[in-house]
Scaffold this motif. Structure first.
Motif, PDB file in Angstrom:
ATOM      1  N   GLY A   5     -60.655  69.975  36.590  1.00 42.39           N
ATOM      2  CA  GLY A   5     -61.601  71.103  36.214  1.00 42.39           C
ATOM      3  C   GLY A   5     -62.066  70.163  34.720  1.00 42.39           C
ATOM      4  N   VAL A   6     -63.136  70.344  34.734  1.00 46.01           N
ATOM      5  CA  VAL A   6     -63.631  69.242  33.034  1.00 46.01           C
ATOM      6  C   VAL A   6     -64.911  69.811  32.706  1.00 46.01           C
ATOM      7  N   ASN A   7     -65.072  70.409  31.971  1.00 46.18           N
ATOM      8  CA  ASN A   7     -66.915  70.763  31.351  1.00 46.18           C
ATOM      9  C   ASN A   7     -66.359  70.194  29.917  1.00 46.18           C
ATOM     10  N   ASP A   8     -67.827  70.144  28.910  1.00 47.10           N
ATOM     11  CA  ASP A   8     -67.524  69.723  27.658  1.00 47.10           C
ATOM     12  C   ASP A   8     -66.466  70.030  26.900  1.00 47.10           C
ATOM     13  N   ALA A   9     -66.590  71.332  26.535  1.00 43.49           N
ATOM     14  CA  ALA A   9     -65.630  71.996  26.136  1.00 43.49           C
ATOM     15  C   ALA A   9     -64.089  71.287  26.372  1.00 43.49           C
ATOM     16  N   ALA A  10     -63.618  71.184  27.218  1.00 44.23           N
ATOM     17  CA  ALA A  10     -62.780  70.427  27.535  1.00 44.23           C
ATOM     18  C   ALA A  10     -62.679  68.517  27.653  1.00 44.23           C
ATOM     19  N   ALA A  11     -63.460  68.497  27.770  1.00 45.33           N
ATOM     20  CA  ALA A  11     -63.707  67.305  27.251  1.00 45.33           C
ATOM     21  C   ALA A  11     -63.267  66.866  25.727  1.00 45.33           C
ATOM     22  N   ALA A  12     -64.226  67.482  24.926  1.00 45.86           N
ATOM     23  CA  ALA A  12     -63.827  67.508  23.431  1.00 45.86           C
ATOM     24  C   ALA A  12     -62.726  67.744  23.228  1.00 45.86           C
ATOM     25  N   GLU A  13     -61.933  69.410  23.311  1.00 51.90           N
ATOM     26  CA  GLU A  13     -60.721  69.138  23.167  1.00 51.90           C
ATOM     27  C   GLU A  13     -59.739  68.303  23.290  1.00 51.90           C
TER      28      GLU A  13
END
Ligand code: ZN
Length: 231
Positions: A134-142
């Motif tokens: 599970g990864v999206n832009d918000a998770a990658a940025a965090e």
């Protein structure tokens, strides 16, 4: 491990690979990284002696909230793994899919998980595996904003689809007689290659690294053939 060692492959941790890539150092030929997911204690009792016998190291992705709980790696074991040259990576606090979380919970899962691991091991994790893919832009940025983190791994989606359960805990130690190559007629082995599905590890789109998932049905000769495509 026997097949890979005989063929001349050797290991580094994912943190070491990240350091190499950041420094634009190409790893030596036939270098690979072993990752062990979810922090079960058999990673110490069963996998570690096998790694050690080949001079191999691994990156263990530990679910921080389960450290020192039944069936999971203990603080003492984590420290022993590091002392033996292995890496302890962040697999978040609770093994939730990060693409579904509100910002505060997302931050907690990544940063508090890293802090819990640092508390147990004395060392901040340098890499992270996204639970359940599970990864999206918000998770990658965090993840990118988390101080010590240098590389992230996308865990292959769990076959259960949407479950937050980690990989099933083995109920017994595998024995030689249960290995797929041993139970299949020799002539049948070449005709039954389990398809190895490469998934990709990435860090902010800078590096994409092929990954081969190893399961109990993986046949050593096929794994080696796949690995040799990259060596
Ligand atoms: Zn996992």
């Amino acid at each position: 491990m026997d097949a890979l060692a005989v063929a001349g492959w050797h290991t580094i941790t994912l943190a070491e690979l990240a350091a190499d890539l950041q420094a634009h150092r190409k790893p030596t030929p036939k270098t690979f990284v072993i990752t062990i997911d979810d922090g079960w204690s058999d990673g110490f009792t069963y996998a570690l002696p096998i790694l050690h016998s080949h001079g191999y190291v691994a990156t263990y992705y530990v679910i921080a909230g389960r450290i020192d709980t039944n069936g999971n790696l203990s603080t003492t074991q984590l420290k022993a793994l590091i002392a033996a040259g292995n890496e302890i990576g962040d697999h978040t606090m609770d093994h939730l899919s990060l693409s579904r979380l509100a910002p505060a919970k997302l931050k907690f899962e990544i940063e508090a998980g890293a802090a819990r691991i640092a508390q147990a091991t004395g060392r901040w994790p340098a890499t992270l595996a996204y639970p359940l893919g599970g990864v999206n832009d918000a998770a990658a940025a965090e993840v990118q904003a988390c101080g010590q983190m240098r590389m992230a791994v996308i865990e292959a989606p769990w076959a259960g689809g949407g479950s937050t359960s980690p990989s099933p805990r083995p109920t017994a130690l595998p024995s030689a007689g249960r290995s797929p190559a041993a139970v299949l007629p020799a002539a049948a082995v070449p005709s039954l290659p389990p398809p190895l599905q490469p998934v990709y590890e990435t860090w902010a789109n800078r590096w994409t690294i092929p990954r081969l998932r190893v399961t109990p049905s993986t046949i050593p000769a096929n794994l080696l053939a796949e690995l040799n495509r990259y060596g």
